[in-house]
Design an enzyme around this catalytic site. Structure first.
Site, mmCIF file in Angstrom:
data_model
loop_
_atom_site.group_PDB
_atom_site.id
_atom_site.type_symbol
_atom_site.label_atom_id
_atom_site.label_comp_id
_atom_site.label_asym_id
_atom_site.label_seq_id
_atom_site.Cartn_x
_atom_site.Cartn_y
_atom_site.Cartn_z
ATOM 1 N N CYS A 228 31.867 35.793 28.014
ATOM 2 C CA CYS A 228 32.132 34.909 26.399
ATOM 3 C C CYS A 228 33.768 35.773 26.226
ATOM 4 O O CYS A 228 34.613 35.555 25.396
ATOM 5 C CB CYS A 228 31.626 35.293 25.608
ATOM 6 S SG CYS A 228 30.901 37.045 25.565
ATOM 7 N N HIS B 226 41.721 47.447 37.702
ATOM 8 C CA HIS B 226 41.173 46.365 36.905
ATOM 9 C C HIS B 226 39.699 46.052 37.108
ATOM 10 O O HIS B 226 38.909 46.225 36.211
ATOM 11 C CB HIS B 226 42.280 45.032 36.696
ATOM 12 C CG HIS B 226 41.583 44.129 35.785
ATOM 13 N ND1 HIS B 226 41.788 44.457 34.544
ATOM 14 C CD2 HIS B 226 40.815 43.178 36.131
ATOM 15 C CE1 HIS B 226 41.416 43.370 33.810
ATOM 16 N NE2 HIS B 226 40.818 42.527 34.868
#
Lengths: 287, 353
Positions: free
Chosen positions: B50, B100
């Site tokens: 999400c 990342h």
């Protein structure tokens, strides 16, 4: 290189001191860090402490409790031993951070030269004496550690009441577990003290001392401590006294023991080395 | 051949934009195959949650810029997005892409800093790609290392320590008071949403039983059934008080439902057992004076939020330590690339070609 027993004990006190410094660091960090280092420091201190007592015991060929230095080191040793047994549990080990200042202070006090007075050769030796001393030392050690747990309880409880966030962030034991530890240690201390007094009575009946030890200040003092322990245990188990009051009681009991132990020993003819008549017609029992 | 990341997250775009690029779980294997069929990637993993949609890939060519551009075009094309695309979609190459990935795995890039759910989602995405044989040496090594780094960060730092939701803070408070939660009895007074979540959090940590009292008995019965507890009528909750250990109150009453006068006689029946009261109602349900009673610990919604905020502050303080661990792991993973330091903006290069 060979060290004397006092040097071994000095090393132990230095390690107790390092543990105090590390405890301050833990406290400054809100008791969020792991406590393994402190446990290991106290374990190392305990090993030196044991070596000191073992060496002194070997040189005397008996349990080393003939003067205030030896009695004091025995009590702190018992306290450290009980902590190391309890402290192996995670979170409970933080009791060490609170116990180390007590161990360090009493250790420094014990190192004062005047306490390690070498009188005439001890008149009492053997298993009864060792048992008598070990039981008393362990009971005072248990009272000492329960006072430490009591202090932790009061501090944690106060922080919880005041909504101080550090109490939730820290890894200190929950207050209910501290309560259980306090109650068990006081009960253990009281049971050991009762046994110690019983052993003392049996032992004193087997030898004849002059003057009679029945009104010996140390004996009266020990009975007084026993009555205080009995009151604490009864109030908790029977009258369901509040935990906060019980915590204050454990602290009060140990403070009383710590402040009066040496004084009562000094004024006790039975516990002070000096000329004393012993009827040795009846051999003292041994284990 | 190097690891590249192309995607969008809550940092770069709002949900109205992200939702247009989300992949359903069932289509991900097909999309991975399509990427390979079009020879855009040699290895690929798709992470779609999400809060982020990201393509982790190892491209066949040496021109990283064009590979990133091609993947960005693929994303737009696949989702048939015809609006303007700017900095919302970012692309990263090594070593920033590795940094990342490690940050994502450790929860450092999450909306709720330090949360652990993302690690499970990342593992699931990786397993999907692994199962379809869409990963190779490069991605396998990078993802395995990412999972190890996440574990190391979890154990060596406080980034995941503490609770930042009201329900979890209530659990932590309970654990500061009670030795075990296993034999604790919980009462919910007023079946609101937050009290339900708090009760669920306590049950998930082992609370033994739950009693629900609500003005509407049907609502109480319904919630009690969902939680596996027992419902009582609202005017009977006092009678249960001597047996409970934790009470969560969230009624809509305009006055106190519990005050000192009412609680004091009930405490006498409890044999000095501690009682944790969590008042999440506004206006408050419990008179603050009850906190002066021995063995009573009262926390209201502001107290719980203050604890949650402090935990968040603590987690933020840990970021530097986590980043040090990540940098050292990136340097050891592909040492030949260690000489090029990551970009100063934390490795996020928005709108790269």
């Amino acid at each position: 290189m060979s060290f004397t027993d006092r040097q071994y004990f000095s090393f132990a006190v230095i390690l107790y001191g390092l543990s105090v410094l590390y405890s301050i660091f833990l406290w400054r960090r809100g008791f969020r860090e792991d406590n393994k280092v402190n446990y290991l420091l106290l374990l190392a201190a305990f090993l030196f402490h044991s070596a000191a007592m073992f060496k002194r015991g070997l040189s005397l060929q008996q349990c080393p409790v003939n003067n205030l230095y030896e009695a004091t080191t025995f009590i702190t040793w018992a306290m450290a031993l009980i902590y190391l047994l309890f402290g192996a549990w995670p979170r409970i080990s933080f009791i060490g951070a609170f116990a180390s200042p007590v161990l360090f202070s009493i250790g420094v006090f014990a190192l004062m030269p005047a306490l390690d007075h070498h009188g005439p050769k001890p008149e009492f030796t053997g298993g009864w004496l060792s048992l008598h001393v070990a039981l008393f030392a362990l009971s005072y050690g248990a009272f000492g550690l329960s006072a430490v747990a009591g202090f932790m309880y009061l501090s944690q409880e106060h922080d919880l009441k005041m909504h101080r966030i550090k109490v939730v962030l820290s890894r200190l034991p929950p207050i209910q577990r501290l309560e259980v530890i306090m109650v068990r240690l006081v009960t253990l201390g009281f049971a050991l003290l009762s046994l110690a007094l019983l052993v003392s009575v049996v032992w004193l009946h087997s030898i004849e001392l002059s003057p009679s030890p029945h009104f010996d200040p140390k004996l009266i003092w020990a009975v007084l401590v026993w009555l205080m322990g009995l009151a604490l245990v009864c109030l908790r188990w029977v009258a369901h006294q509040s935990v906060r009051k019980f915590a204050w009681g454990t602290i009060g009991l140990f403070v009383f023991v710590a402040l009066t132990f040496w004084g009562s020993s000094l004024i006790s003819p039975t516990h002070n080395s000096g000329p004393r008549q012993v009827n040795t017609s009846e051999p003292s029992p041994r284990f | 051949m190097s690891l590249i990341v192309v995607g969008l997250s809550h940092h770069s775009s709002p949900v109205t934009f992200r939702e247009k690029f989300a992949f359903k779980d069932e289509v991900i294997p097909h999309v991975l195959q399509k990427l390979k069929d079009e020879k855009l990637v040699e290895e690929a993993v798709i992470l779609s949650t999400c809060n982020r949609v990201e393509l982790y890939a190892s491209s066949p060519g040496t021109n990283v810029g064009s590979a990133c551009s091609a993947l960005k075009d693929f994303l737009v094309r696949h989702h048939q997005y015809d609006g303007p695309v700017g900095d919302e979609i970012y692309s990263l190459s090594e070593p920033e892409s590795l940094v990342h990935l490690f940050k994502v795995a450790s929860g450092l890039d999450s909306m709720v800093l330090g949360e652990t759910e993302i690690l499970g989602q990342l593992k699931k995405s990786y397993e999907t790609a692994l199962h379809g044989k869409h990963t190779g040496i490069r991605l396998n090594k990078a993802f395995q290392r990412a999972f190890n780094v996440a574990k190391q960060i979890r154990t060596e730092t406080n980034i995941q320590r503490g609770s930042i939701s009201v329900g979890s803070v209530a659990v932590e408070l309970a654990e500061t008071i009670f030795s075990e939660l296993n034999d604790r009895h919980v009462m919910v007074i007023g079946a609101g949403d937050t009290s339900e979540k708090t009760a669920r959090a306590l049950l998930s940590r082992g609370a033994k039983s739950i009693i629900v009292a609500n003005r509407s008995f049907d609502r109480a019965a319904s919630l009690a059934e969902q939680l596996g507890g027992r419902a009582v009528h609202f005017d009977e909750w006092c009678q249960e008080f001597k047996n409970i250990d934790i009470a969560i109150s969230s009624t809509s009453a305009p006055h106190y439902v519990l005050d000192r006068q009412r609680l004091e006689p009930m405490m006498k029946l409890r044999n000095q057992r501690p009682l944790l009261l969590i008042d999440i109602a506004v206006p408050r349900d419990i008179d603050p004076d009850v906190n002066y009673l021995e063995n009573v610990y009262l926390y209201n919604i502001d107290d719980l939020h203050a604890i949650a905020d402090d935990y968040l502050k603590q987690r933020k303080e840990e970021i530097a330590r986590c980043e040090e661990i990540i940098q050292s792991k990136v340097a050891t993973l592909f040492p030949h690339q260690g000489s090029r330091p990551p970009a100063e903006n934390g490795g996020l290069v928005f709108g790269e070609p």
